[in-house]
Write a protein that holds these residues in place. Sequence first.
Motif, PDB file in Angstrom:
ATOM      1  N   UNK A  71     -93.005 115.675 -18.121  1.00 24.48           N
ATOM      2  CA  UNK A  71     -92.498 114.997 -16.922  1.00 24.48           C
ATOM      3  C   UNK A  71     -91.974 113.601 -17.259  1.00 24.48           C
TER       4      UNK A  71
ATOM      5  N   UNK B 205     -97.346 108.765 -17.717  1.00 24.01           N
ATOM      6  CA  UNK B 205     -98.556 108.664 -18.531  1.00 24.01           C
ATOM      7  C   UNK B 205     -98.958 107.234 -18.869  1.00 24.01           C
TER       8      UNK B 205
ATOM      9  N   UNK C  27     -96.537 114.875 -20.253  1.00 24.70           N
ATOM     10  CA  UNK C  27     -95.613 114.365 -21.271  1.00 24.70           C
ATOM     11  C   UNK C  27     -94.200 114.866 -20.970  1.00 24.70           C
TER      12      UNK C  27
ATOM     13  N   UNK D 220    -101.781 117.667 -19.901  1.00 26.28           N
ATOM     14  CA  UNK D 220    -101.105 116.732 -20.807  1.00 26.28           C
ATOM     15  C   UNK D 220     -99.712 117.235 -21.194  1.00 26.28           C
TER      16      UNK D 220
END
Lengths: 393, 379
Positions: A299, A259, A297, A293
């Motif tokens: 991951x 991210x 997150x 999302x």
Amino acid sequence: MSDLQAFRHETRAWLEANCPAEMREPVRSEGDVCWGGRRWTFQSQAQRQWLERMAEAGWTAPEWPRAYGGGGLSREEAKVLRAEMAKLGCRSPLNSFGIWMLGPALLRYGTEDQKRAYLPPIVRGEIRWCQGYSEPNAGSDLASLQTRAEDRGDHWLVNGQKIWTSYADQADWIFCLVRTDPAAPKHLGISFILFDMESPGVSTRPINLISGKSPFCETFFDNVQVPKSNLVGELNRGWDVAKYLLTHEREMISGMGNLEGSPSIGALATRTLGLEGGFLADPMLRGQIAAFDVDAIAFRLAMERTGDMAKARQAHPAASSMLKYYGAELNKRRFELLMAAGGADALEWEGERSRDGDLARSWLRTKANSIEGGTSEIQLNIVAKRILELPGG
Amino acid sequence: MSLILSEEQAMLRDTAQSFLAENAPVAHLRELRDRHDADGFSRSLWATFAELGFTGILAPEAHGGLGLGHVEAGVVMEQIGRNLTPSPFLSSALLTVTALVRGADEARQAEWLPKIISGELIGALAVDEGPKHRPPAVSLRAERAGTGFRLNGVKSFVVDGHVADLLVVAARTGGAPVDQAGLTLFVVDAKAPGLTVERTVMVDSHNAARLRLENVTVDADAVLGQADGGWTLLEGVLNVGRAAVASELVGVADEVFGRTLSYLRERKQFGRAIGEFQALQHRAAHLYTEIEIAKAAVINSLQTLDESFEGAAAAVSVAKAKAGSVASLAVQEAVQMHGGMGMTDEYDIGLYMKRDRVLNELFGDPNYHADKLARLKGY
């Protein structure tokens, strides 16, 4: 105060003093990224300063030993450094296949002379490396590669062709898989060698991609002479080096599913669609972004956990295949959603407004994520066979 | 903070693993189910939970607990998930203890906590009123009556409600049934006049109940935390429950995946193990990857609750959403890959599928938590 807290304070102070303001702006396009190398033209004085200062501290390769120019940091300290850089918004001072891929392989398989010769210029961003792995008939089945290196007494004579060589036209040196024993079973006749891209007989031809860019090349070797001392690891055991290096390449590509530092889809969609009653005006798209999302997150946490497990010697050696598979698929999904969030604005291909179609070109570029470094299907094969130990094949 | 268990936490896992595998495997659930057990769980097993200290994991040492953290609570929940063990561990030892530790004064903690830890008292949490989890929608009324309150309304999906001695009830003392403001948590004696409890037999053979409160009166000191300001306390309790349920979901997913892998190796068709077929290998590898990712999200949520309880909402929602969707994938793939056997009652796989469905619904499904994450991110 613990040592780690003290390190955090020192690091923050050092970054605040040494990272130029311009290098704390978000990376807006490929052009803002520094790759270094003999032919590199710095975009700005700030870019040069930032690289030089970080390299001086060894922090372009924070966990490498100080003897080879690295930072000599522990994994925890390196985590702190990354976290503090993220807090200040510091750009990466150097993108480098030398740091991400070749370095770890040299640290493990290189001779002392090789480490001393090759690692410090990588840390300083002076030599840019490219990777000579894939060939026209050796993609997923990489071990069937045909580029030959013949023993000519005092040198190797290399002939053959590589493809999908990232930035070969801008690289100074290549780490290359070559066949040194054509009679041996295919995995056992491969060696890992290094040579200068300015050697006579080396030529490159960029491949124009659907993104309109040419990050990959075809690379040709026509009677290229390579010193015998440029062999890394044992003769005919290059596959071991290649596989070890591939785990690092996979970590690098799976990192693209991370991210941090990437555009927020929710924020882009809010700009293009607006909010109604506090929620994104397109509820279906909002749901897809929210589900993304959650996955992104989770991951990022899985990458971190795998690193923690590796340190505790609990990680499976093939864990990088799992992360590569998921990270690549996640990044493709991210850019599909970014395109949907951007709408017609994201379709512009030229002009200042779209920075020459930056988003659309990046979207197309991500389609290679699940092909390069071993396709998603190959990663799933590896997970099934090596981690899950399912039978067959 | 490292996203793996410490040595002590790994030891607790091993203890819980061998204890539950030996004393409460899936056969234990089947037995309770098949004889229509009135409690739906084993009181003697629960006494052993107390002897091992599990009931006091989250309770302070001053009141006889172990004073451990949410990671330890999650470690036990994961093993409960692997064995499908019915017990009031979540309701009593995690949710009720958290509500009391964070909402009751010292005197009442001293009154209740030792009895909960010893297993003498069982507590349960009553929040939902409709079929979907939506805490701000609480409409059960609590009106001031004399020095105390009078409660009227209904509650549903009260896990372990039919065996609870003590109920933590979310009620509305102000505002409208969409507002976070105006909520209050009460402790209600399960034997209070005007309270009727209906056991609801659920698809997973675990325990839940509906409550009807008609003019149930409680004293002023039945209030946990602040009157009208119970939202933060309730969310804190719910987040403990969500992270705990996410841990149980990981246990369900990992166990069912392990059983499926064994089946892929053993089952032969066309003269070879079906696990040799790439179509199944890729699906198994994908599922493994998803489960590993869910594990990371779950341990992170438990650690975040330990480190910054009030700031854990996003981490908890990611964990509950991810563990829920991954466990659902795991049980569905398990049934499919077991073929006809997966559809039989004789095989355990179907029991895991049923449990997964209930756990996904409990305290917010993946849609609920993805939506919550989006709200926290401002879109």
